[in-house]
Design an enzyme around this catalytic site. Sequence first.
Site, PDB file in Angstrom:
ATOM      1  N   GLU A   1     -49.233 -57.964   2.632  1.00  0.00           N
ATOM      2  CA  GLU A   1     -50.581 -58.195   2.126  1.00  0.00           C
ATOM      3  C   GLU A   1     -51.282 -59.174   3.055  1.00  0.00           C
ATOM      4  OE1 GLU A   1     -50.454 -58.205  -2.567  1.00  0.00           O
ATOM      5  OE2 GLU A   1     -48.560 -58.872  -1.721  1.00  0.00           O
TER       6      GLU A   1
ATOM      7  N   SER B   1     -45.571 -67.146  -1.108  1.00  0.00           N
ATOM      8  CA  SER B   1     -45.430 -66.124  -2.155  1.00  0.00           C
ATOM      9  C   SER B   1     -46.607 -66.168  -3.125  1.00  0.00           C
ATOM     10  CB  SER B   1     -44.163 -66.350  -2.973  1.00  0.00           C
ATOM     11  OG  SER B   1     -43.026 -66.235  -2.185  1.00  0.00           O
TER      12      SER B   1
ATOM     13  N   HIS C   1     -48.536 -61.864   3.301  1.00  0.00           N
ATOM     14  CA  HIS C   1     -47.438 -61.898   2.337  1.00  0.00           C
ATOM     15  C   HIS C   1     -46.500 -60.712   2.543  1.00  0.00           C
ATOM     16  CE1 HIS C   1     -45.813 -61.301  -1.920  1.00  0.00           C
ATOM     17  NE2 HIS C   1     -45.150 -62.285  -1.359  1.00  0.00           N
TER      18      HIS C   1
ATOM     19  N   ASN D   1     -47.704 -59.114  -6.445  1.00  0.00           N
ATOM     20  CA  ASN D   1     -47.047 -59.949  -7.454  1.00  0.00           C
ATOM     21  C   ASN D   1     -47.811 -59.988  -8.777  1.00  0.00           C
ATOM     22  OD1 ASN D   1     -44.506 -60.777  -6.657  1.00  0.00           O
ATOM     23  ND2 ASN D   1     -45.340 -62.280  -5.228  1.00  0.00           N
TER      24      ASN D   1
HETATM   25  N1  LIG Z   1     -37.568 -64.965  -0.330  1.00  0.00           N
HETATM   26  C1  LIG Z   1     -38.493 -64.037  -0.616  1.00  0.00           C
HETATM   27  O1  LIG Z   1     -38.223 -62.966  -1.199  1.00  0.00           O
HETATM   28  C2  LIG Z   1     -39.934 -64.263  -0.206  1.00  0.00           C
HETATM   29  C3  LIG Z   1     -40.823 -63.187  -0.196  1.00  0.00           C
HETATM   30  C4  LIG Z   1     -42.141 -63.406   0.227  1.00  0.00           C
HETATM   31  C5  LIG Z   1     -42.556 -64.668   0.608  1.00  0.00           C
HETATM   32  N2  LIG Z   1     -41.667 -65.712   0.564  1.00  0.00           N
HETATM   33  C6  LIG Z   1     -42.137 -67.046   0.999  1.00  0.00           C
HETATM   34  O2  LIG Z   1     -41.726 -67.261   2.344  1.00  0.00           O
HETATM   35  C7  LIG Z   1     -41.503 -68.657   2.564  1.00  0.00           C
HETATM   36  C8  LIG Z   1     -40.079 -68.865   3.055  1.00  0.00           C
HETATM   37  O3  LIG Z   1     -39.170 -68.394   2.076  1.00  0.00           O
HETATM   38  P1  LIG Z   1     -37.644 -68.093   2.424  1.00  0.00           P
HETATM   39  O4  LIG Z   1     -37.122 -67.294   1.281  1.00  0.00           O
HETATM   40  O5  LIG Z   1     -37.526 -67.574   3.801  1.00  0.00           O
HETATM   41  O6  LIG Z   1     -37.030 -69.560   2.338  1.00  0.00           O
HETATM   42  P2  LIG Z   1     -35.752 -70.149   3.127  1.00  0.00           P
HETATM   43  O7  LIG Z   1     -35.347 -71.367   2.376  1.00  0.00           O
HETATM   44  O8  LIG Z   1     -34.750 -69.094   3.375  1.00  0.00           O
HETATM   45  O9  LIG Z   1     -36.365 -70.573   4.542  1.00  0.00           O
HETATM   46  C9  LIG Z   1     -37.237 -71.655   4.710  1.00  0.00           C
HETATM   47  C10 LIG Z   1     -36.960 -72.256   6.070  1.00  0.00           C
HETATM   48  O10 LIG Z   1     -37.944 -73.261   6.335  1.00  0.00           O
HETATM   49  C11 LIG Z   1     -37.284 -74.291   7.035  1.00  0.00           C
HETATM   50  N3  LIG Z   1     -38.100 -75.497   6.987  1.00  0.00           N
HETATM   51  C12 LIG Z   1     -38.240 -76.374   5.974  1.00  0.00           C
HETATM   52  N4  LIG Z   1     -39.080 -77.373   6.330  1.00  0.00           N
HETATM   53  C13 LIG Z   1     -39.476 -77.107   7.599  1.00  0.00           C
HETATM   54  C14 LIG Z   1     -40.342 -77.753   8.523  1.00  0.00           C
HETATM   55  N5  LIG Z   1     -40.968 -78.879   8.212  1.00  0.00           N
HETATM   56  N6  LIG Z   1     -40.519 -77.195   9.748  1.00  0.00           N
HETATM   57  C15 LIG Z   1     -39.872 -76.060  10.082  1.00  0.00           C
HETATM   58  N7  LIG Z   1     -39.042 -75.407   9.240  1.00  0.00           N
HETATM   59  C16 LIG Z   1     -38.858 -75.920   8.032  1.00  0.00           C
HETATM   60  C17 LIG Z   1     -35.931 -74.411   6.339  1.00  0.00           C
HETATM   61  O11 LIG Z   1     -34.993 -75.119   7.120  1.00  0.00           O
HETATM   62  C18 LIG Z   1     -35.580 -72.947   6.166  1.00  0.00           C
HETATM   63  O12 LIG Z   1     -34.890 -72.420   7.278  1.00  0.00           O
HETATM   64  C19 LIG Z   1     -41.809 -69.351   1.238  1.00  0.00           C
HETATM   65  O13 LIG Z   1     -43.147 -69.775   1.235  1.00  0.00           O
HETATM   66  C20 LIG Z   1     -41.574 -68.239   0.227  1.00  0.00           C
HETATM   67  O14 LIG Z   1     -42.261 -68.459  -0.981  1.00  0.00           O
HETATM   68  C21 LIG Z   1     -40.364 -65.541   0.186  1.00  0.00           C
END
Ligand SMILES: NC(=O)c1ccc[n+]([C@@H]2O[C@H](COP(=O)([O-])OP(=O)(O)OC[C@H]3O[C@@H](n4cnc5c(N)ncnc54)[C@H](O)[C@@H]3O)[C@@H](O)[C@H]2O)c1
Length: 300
Positions: A145, A112, A133, A184
């Site tokens: 992005e 993010s 992104h 963002n």
């Molecule tokens: N939630 C949002 O709105 C959003 C939007 C854009 C970007 N992001 C970014 O996307 C990324 C994921 O966010 P999310 O909301 O999906 O989080 P989430 O917690 O729903 O998912 C993260 C996943 O990563 C897994 N994980 C953790 N350690 C791991 C490893 N070593 N190997 C493999 N898998 C592993 C977890 O088990 C989980 O399933 C983050 O970097 C976040 O900042 C999130």
Amino acid sequence: MTKARIAVVGAGLMGHGIAQVFALAGHEVNITDSLLQNLDTVKSRIAANLRDLGEDENAAARVLPFVDLAEAVREADYVVEAVLENLELKQRLFSEIERHVRTDTILASNTSVIPITAIMQGLERRERAVGTHWWNPPFLVPLVEVIETQWTSPQTVAWTMQLHQEAGKKPAHVKKDVPGFIGNRLQHALWREAISLVEHGICDAKTVDDVVKASFGRRLAVLGPLENADQVGTDLTLAIHDTVLPAIENRPGPSPYLQELVADGKLGFKSGQGFQKWSPEEQAALRNRVMQHLKAMRER
Ligand SMILES: NC(=O)c1ccc[n+]([C@@H]2O[C@H](COP(=O)([O-])OP(=O)(O)OC[C@H]3O[C@@H](n4cnc5c(N)ncnc54)[C@H](O)[C@@H]3O)[C@@H](O)[C@H]2O)c1
């Protein structure tokens, strides 16, 4: 573009949605996660989303879950990481991934806010690294992005832009790896002023949101800020900025009002109160309104 073999690392909120978009576009998608439960449910979550959207549920069959990271990425043309927002974890993962992929496999992070440069600096071949992104939910918000670092090759950017374009997304090329990228930065410039208005007693939180939703928020999906500036005239925009810019919030750090909310445990939905109080029913109703709105926008 011929169909690519995609690997998605992380099957959480974003990872499963990203896998869904690529699978629906006809690509073979491997997905891996360190949490078995998330891996076990990933296909059924994708199928349920596709059903809800009226899309082809069979696309879920193109998503293959892998427990082993090396196996998941070995044949990939493109790897996108969507694990927790933690720099060390992401650095560690990419250095592991790089040991198992081809030298020309493109590596992308869906962070993010963490600079792509910081995540990718330890790679042997940094020219194949980019940021991508996405926005939540990945299958309803069009923007991705595509962030270039000082090392990213033009071919990597062009291939990644085309991949997302052809999967039905709206890729935007971010030419410099700045914190917050484009979306963002814009979003949080607005949030800073929104919080400031409440902090200074100009209105309450609900009024801020009502004002946005009933005014320029209505137009934003079809009229960007710079189109709007041209429409009203750059001369008028200049005159407005002469008066307004000195008066609006410009502090470089987070608002003390926000810091106090967090210190008081007023964390928003998860604690039932943030800027406003939220019952479970109100939370569900708001989530539902957003989903319905995004679905209606998609059909336009
Ligand atoms: N939630 C949002 O709105 C959003 C939007 C854009 C970007 N992001 C970014 O996307 C990324 C994921 O966010 P999310 O909301 O999906 O989080 P989430 O917690 O729903 O998912 C993260 C996943 O990563 C897994 N994980 C953790 N350690 C791991 C490893 N070593 N190997 C493999 N898998 C592993 C977890 O088990 C989980 O399933 C983050 O970097 C976040 O900042 C999130």
